[in-house]
Write a protein that holds these residues in place. Structure first.
Motif, PDB file in Angstrom:
ATOM      1  N   UNK A   1      -4.537 -13.469  -9.942  1.00 16.94           N
ATOM      2  CA  UNK A   1      -4.165 -12.065 -10.133  1.00 16.94           C
ATOM      3  C   UNK A   1      -4.187 -11.304  -8.810  1.00 16.94           C
ATOM      4  N   UNK A   2      -5.175 -11.611  -7.984  1.00 17.62           N
ATOM      5  CA  UNK A   2      -5.300 -10.963  -6.673  1.00 17.62           C
ATOM      6  C   UNK A   2      -4.110 -11.329  -5.772  1.00 17.62           C
ATOM      7  N   UNK A   3      -3.715 -12.592  -5.786  1.00 21.00           N
ATOM      8  CA  UNK A   3      -2.569 -13.037  -4.983  1.00 21.00           C
ATOM      9  C   UNK A   3      -1.273 -12.369  -5.459  1.00 21.00           C
ATOM     10  N   UNK A   4      -1.115 -12.263  -6.778  1.00 18.12           N
ATOM     11  CA  UNK A   4       0.089 -11.625  -7.321  1.00 18.12           C
ATOM     12  C   UNK A   4       0.155 -10.151  -6.940  1.00 18.12           C
ATOM     13  N   UNK A   5      -0.996  -9.476  -6.978  1.00 15.86           N
ATOM     14  CA  UNK A   5      -1.031  -8.076  -6.578  1.00 15.86           C
ATOM     15  C   UNK A   5      -0.692  -7.926  -5.094  1.00 15.86           C
ATOM     16  N   UNK A   6      -1.253  -8.807  -4.258  1.00 18.55           N
ATOM     17  CA  UNK A   6      -0.979  -8.750  -2.826  1.00 18.55           C
ATOM     18  C   UNK A   6       0.495  -9.022  -2.540  1.00 18.55           C
ATOM     19  N   UNK A   7       1.067  -9.976  -3.242  1.00 19.94           N
ATOM     20  CA  UNK A   7       2.501 -10.273  -3.067  1.00 19.94           C
ATOM     21  C   UNK A   7       3.360  -9.077  -3.446  1.00 19.94           C
ATOM     22  N   UNK A   8       3.039  -8.450  -4.580  1.00 22.84           N
ATOM     23  CA  UNK A   8       3.811  -7.285  -5.016  1.00 22.84           C
ATOM     24  C   UNK A   8       3.689  -6.142  -4.012  1.00 22.84           C
ATOM     25  N   UNK A   9       2.500  -5.967  -3.439  1.00 22.20           N
ATOM     26  CA  UNK A   9       2.303  -4.924  -2.434  1.00 22.20           C
ATOM     27  C   UNK A   9       3.164  -5.199  -1.206  1.00 22.20           C
ATOM     28  N   UNK A  10       3.188  -6.448  -0.769  1.00 21.82           N
ATOM     29  CA  UNK A  10       4.010  -6.806   0.386  1.00 21.82           C
ATOM     30  C   UNK A  10       5.489  -6.538   0.115  1.00 21.82           C
ATOM     31  N   UNK A  11       5.939  -6.877  -1.092  1.00 22.60           N
ATOM     32  CA  UNK A  11       7.332  -6.634  -1.439  1.00 22.60           C
ATOM     33  C   UNK A  11       7.632  -5.136  -1.471  1.00 22.60           C
ATOM     34  N   UNK A  12       6.700  -4.352  -2.015  1.00 25.93           N
ATOM     35  CA  UNK A  12       6.894  -2.915  -2.105  1.00 25.93           C
ATOM     36  C   UNK A  12       6.974  -2.275  -0.722  1.00 25.93           C
ATOM     37  N   UNK A  13       6.198  -2.804   0.221  1.00 23.22           N
ATOM     38  CA  UNK A  13       6.197  -2.255   1.566  1.00 23.22           C
ATOM     39  C   UNK A  13       7.219  -2.946   2.478  1.00 23.22           C
ATOM     40  N   UNK A  14       8.044  -3.805   1.884  1.00 21.85           N
ATOM     41  CA  UNK A  14       9.106  -4.496   2.626  1.00 21.85           C
ATOM     42  C   UNK A  14       8.547  -5.186   3.872  1.00 21.85           C
ATOM     43  N   UNK A  15       7.480  -5.942   3.651  1.00 24.39           N
ATOM     44  CA  UNK A  15       6.842  -6.658   4.764  1.00 24.39           C
ATOM     45  C   UNK A  15       7.719  -7.806   5.224  1.00 24.39           C
ATOM     46  N   UNK A  16       7.683  -8.069   6.531  1.00 26.01           N
ATOM     47  CA  UNK A  16       8.432  -9.167   7.122  1.00 26.01           C
ATOM     48  C   UNK A  16       7.567  -9.884   8.146  1.00 26.01           C
TER      49      UNK A  16
END
Length: 256
Positions: A233-248
């Motif tokens: 769950x923690x990894x999924x939340x972190x992934x979603x945060x990265x996507x939301x912030x358009x991380x590259x």
């Protein structure tokens, strides 16, 4: 091969230069002799005699091994050439520089993290000492309160990644620890965000910290399934945060 025998390089692939073939032969000799980091290597004259090569070839071979981190040279009394040990930081840098040309994405990183970290957490449930759990809790003190600004939020994110890298160190699988800490370093050193929040997101801070508190509780109680579930769950939340912030992942080399 006995310590006093000479090494025949005639059967090594001819496509490689002589210094490269000698460097490989020296590495084979180190393995055969069972040498460990810090052990002294033969002097130059002995290497010349052993490998039947010129001084220039031997010196170039040793430079190759030094560049690889497998040989260390010390000057002064007691100096000479010694077996070196490639550090984790150097191995991370070399691997990151390889991936510079591979177009690694944040999605790639989290696909791997989601595969590895929940199982790693489950495998450690009930196996950590109180000292190890206390070390994880000490890292969490770096983000015990919500960040006041974007800079502090960034520092808290880096500390959170250190939590994951340190947790992986406590396992017995050296490969797993290496790759988890490698991904944490990429996310720390080579990640940029196109879209930052105007102010720190306290809800995300609380959810992330609660995940880690729940994970420590599961690890302490020995509940492997809970540890796996919380980490996923923690990894999924972190992934979603990265996507939301358009991380590259930045296209940049890491210094060794």
């Amino acid at each position: 091969m006995t310590p006093g025998s000479k090494t025949d390089l005639s059967e090594r692939p001819r496509r490689r230069s002589r210094p490269v073939r000698v460097a490989e032969a020296i590495k084979d000799w180190v393995v055969e002799q069972g040498l460990m980091p810090g052990d002294r290597l033969p002097g130059e004259s002995e290497l010349i005699d052993r490998f039947q090569m010129s001084k220039g070839t031997i010196r170039e071979a040793m430079r190759i091994l030094q560049a690889q981190g497998l040989v260390e040279t010390k000057t002064g009394p007691g100096g000479g050439s010694f077996v070196g040990e490639v550090s984790r930081d150097r191995a991370h840098a070399l691997l990151a520089n390889y991936f510079y040309f591979q177009n690694v994405t944040i999605a790639d990183i989290y696909a791997v993290r989601l595969s590895l970290e929940p199982e790693m957490a489950a495998s450690l449930a009930g196996k950590l000492t109180e000292a190890q759990l206390a070390e994880l809790e000490e890292i969490m003190r770096n983000y015990a309160a919500p960040a006041k600004d974007a800079r502090e939020e960034r520092l808290q994110h880096v500390a959170s990644l250190r939590f994951h890298a340190r947790l992986s160190d406590f396992g017995e699988n050296a490969l797993l620890s290496f790759f988890i800490s490698f991904m944490a370093q990429i996310l720390t050193d080579l990640t940029v965000y196109k879209r930052l929040y105007a102010t720190p997101n306290h809800d995300l801070w609380k959810r992330g910290r609660d995940h880690q508190l729940d994970l420590i509780a599961a690890l302490r109680s020995g509940d492997a399934e809970a540890a796996r579930r919380v980490m996923a769950s923690h990894m999924e939340m972190a992934r979603d945060l990265m996507e939301d912030q358009e991380a590259e992942v930045m296209k940049r080399f890491i210094a060794e």
